[in-house]
Write an enzyme that holds these catalytic residues in place. Structure first.
Site, PDB file in Angstrom:
ATOM      1  CG  ASP A  47      -1.723   1.256   1.358  1.00 52.57           C
ATOM      2  OD1 ASP A  47      -2.684   1.437   0.593  1.00 52.57           O
ATOM      3  OD2 ASP A  47      -1.379   2.076   2.230  1.00 52.57           O
ATOM      4  CD  GLU A 119      -3.117  -1.810  -1.411  1.00 55.29           C
ATOM      5  OE1 GLU A 119      -3.426  -0.614  -1.584  1.00 55.29           O
ATOM      6  OE2 GLU A 119      -3.473  -2.453  -0.392  1.00 55.29           O
TER       7      GLU A 119
END
Length: 230
Positions: A47, A119
């Site tokens: 992320d 991610e």
């Protein structure tokens, strides 16, 4: 240009394959098989990696955008739906290890699952290969899937973007009207028109706000194709 086959070959030959194994392990699979790892930690790292790379990308790409628009654009690019779209583009779900019950309920194809997986995979790439390799693949992928990222702002706030365009060129505000409402009270369906100068576009949705947003998006995209943009 992003090359899917080259990317898939890269993943197969990437150093530290155990990181990819972890990235493709959903927590439900880990519980079912008594594993002491899943992809949540790599998702956390990925992320931050994706956010950093895309922040730099749009900062350099759009020298004219103010901070507020850059923030909105970054949010649109890293939102769940956009990342899930990219995960589907590179077929990540094919290698996802997910619990039986979750798989049976369609969990492997949910936007939330795919965005987390995307991610996690880039978190693994970062640890195994470094930031520059991550940047190479991410920018190529985003540039192909979203060739004009600024258009993502229309998805976030279509009515706002149409009004900005209208004010800029004609110093006017678009007007909206509901021309149809159907369906039961608990599940209504709205159809709306937006009028601006000589142009009209229609949109629909489960409520008036959604229908107006759909109409605004349609008109904005039409004007953009006609070359009316700023």
């Amino acid at each position: 240009m992003f090359d899917l086959k080259n990317f898939q070959n890269f993943l197969k030959t990437m150093p530290r394959q155990e990181l990819l194994k972890e990235a493709f392990t959903h927590r439900t699979y880990a519980v079912e098989h008594n594993l002491n790892y899943d992809n949540q930690r790599l998702e956390f790292l990925g992320d931050a990696v994706v956010d950093t790379i895309l922040s730099e990308y749009i900062f350099l790409l759009y020298a004219d955008l103010p901070e507020g628009d850059l923030t909105k654009l970054r949010s649109a690019l890293v939102c769940e739906g956009a990342l899930a779209q990219l995960a589907r583009r590179i077929n990540l779900a094919e290698d996802l290890r997910i619990g039986h019950g979750e798989n049976e309920s369609g969990g492997a194809f949910r936007d939330s699952t795919l965005a987390d997986l995307f991610e996690a995979v880039f978190g693994a790439i970062y640890l195994a290969c470094g930031m520059e390799i991550c940047r190479k693949w991410l920018i190529e992928l985003f540039a192909e899937e979203f060739p004009d990222p600024r258009q993502m702002l229309v998805k976030v706030n279509p009515k706002g973007k149409l009004q900005e365009l209208s004010q800029h060129f004609w110093n006017r505000t678009p007007s909206y009207r509901v021309f149809s409402q159907s369906g039961p009270q608990h599940d209504p369906f709205y159809e709306v028109e937006v009028l601006l100068m000589q142009w009209v576009a229609r949109g629909s949705g489960k409520n008036r706000k959604a229908a107006e947003g759909d109409a605004a998006r349609n008109l904005y995209n039409f004007l953009h194709k006609k070359g009316i943009r700023f």
